[in-house]
Scaffold this motif. Structure first.
Motif, mmCIF file in Angstrom:
data_model
loop_
_atom_site.group_PDB
_atom_site.id
_atom_site.type_symbol
_atom_site.label_atom_id
_atom_site.label_comp_id
_atom_site.label_asym_id
_atom_site.label_seq_id
_atom_site.Cartn_x
_atom_site.Cartn_y
_atom_site.Cartn_z
ATOM 1 N N SER A 1 0.827 -1.215 0.000
ATOM 2 C CA SER A 1 0.000 0.000 0.000
ATOM 3 C C SER A 1 0.858 1.261 0.000
ATOM 4 C CB SER A 1 -0.941 0.001 1.211
ATOM 5 O OG SER A 1 -1.791 -1.115 1.169
ATOM 6 N N GLY A 2 1.938 1.233 -0.730
ATOM 7 C CA GLY A 2 2.810 2.396 -0.853
ATOM 8 C C GLY A 2 3.788 2.587 0.293
ATOM 9 N N ASN A 3 3.754 1.722 1.310
ATOM 10 C CA ASN A 3 4.676 1.826 2.444
ATOM 11 C C ASN A 3 5.784 0.782 2.314
ATOM 12 O OD1 ASN A 3 3.132 3.842 3.718
ATOM 13 N ND2 ASN A 3 1.814 2.302 4.619
ATOM 14 N N THR A 4 7.019 1.199 2.613
ATOM 15 C CA THR A 4 8.154 0.286 2.566
ATOM 16 C C THR A 4 8.370 -0.331 3.932
ATOM 17 O OG1 THR A 4 9.208 1.624 0.850
ATOM 18 C CG2 THR A 4 10.632 0.106 2.076
#
Length: 188
Positions: free
Chosen positions: A162-165
């Motif tokens: 979801s776009g988080n690393t």
């Protein structure tokens, strides 16, 4: 979950403030000059790598009897692009009225070699606070020395959700990376 993460980030920030040591005027480059370091991959720096969890202070059954207490923990690495790192850890336990809080802070360098990284602590300190316990209440502090400053070697990989690393860390001997030690949220 997000509120818990924010609260734990705040706790680790307080950890750094609570355990901070006065600069003796030597400067980072001079003090850390002999400590190995490398550039940190773009996905991981500059950033804070954060792991944390909270548990209820106590568990009760339906009749209101206390079944036991729990714990809370937070770990973080603040990492610069040029290989400097600061590790902080907070552990808290509650058993009845006895509260124990343990703060750890280590500063040093970090070196990446493929899927392996090594954290080289150069300095640090530890603080334990106990209150409401039957004995050993108060605050104890000590400076990191000896094996506290031993290099810490890990294997690593990242995943994006979801776009988080997220940074996944494994024991250096777990070459297939099957038994996760910690999963850090990478906050830039």
């Amino acid at each position: 979950m997000k509120k818990t993460s924010i609260l734990l980030v705040m706790l680790t920030s307080l950890l750094f403030a609570a355990c901070s040591k006065e600069n003796n005027g030597t400067g980072t480059e001079d003090k850390y000059g002999n400590s190995p370091r490398s550039a940190v991959p773009d996905a991981l720096a500059p950033a804070t790598w954060f792991y944390g969890s909270f548990s209820p202070l106590s568990h009760y059954d339906n009749a209101g009897h206390e079944l036991g207490s729990d714990w809370e923990a937070a770990r973080s690495y603040e990492v610069t692009k040029d290989g400097f790192a600061e590790f902080g850890q907070y552990l808290g336990t509650r058993t009845g009225s006895c509260v124990t809080e343990i703060y750890s802070r280590l500063k040093g360098t970090i070196k990446f070699e493929g899927n392996k990284f090594t954290f080289y602590p150069v300095e640090g300190n530890f603080k334990t606070i106990r209150r409401g316990c039957s004995s050993n209440n108060g605050t104890t502090e000590r400076v990191a020395s000896g094996t506290d400053l031993a290099p810490q070697v890990y294997l690593w990989k990242t995943e994006v959700y979801s776009g988080n690393t997220f940074l996944y860390v494994y024991d250096v001997n777990d070459t297939n990376m099957e038994s996760l030690i910690f999963g850090y949220d990478v906050v830039k």
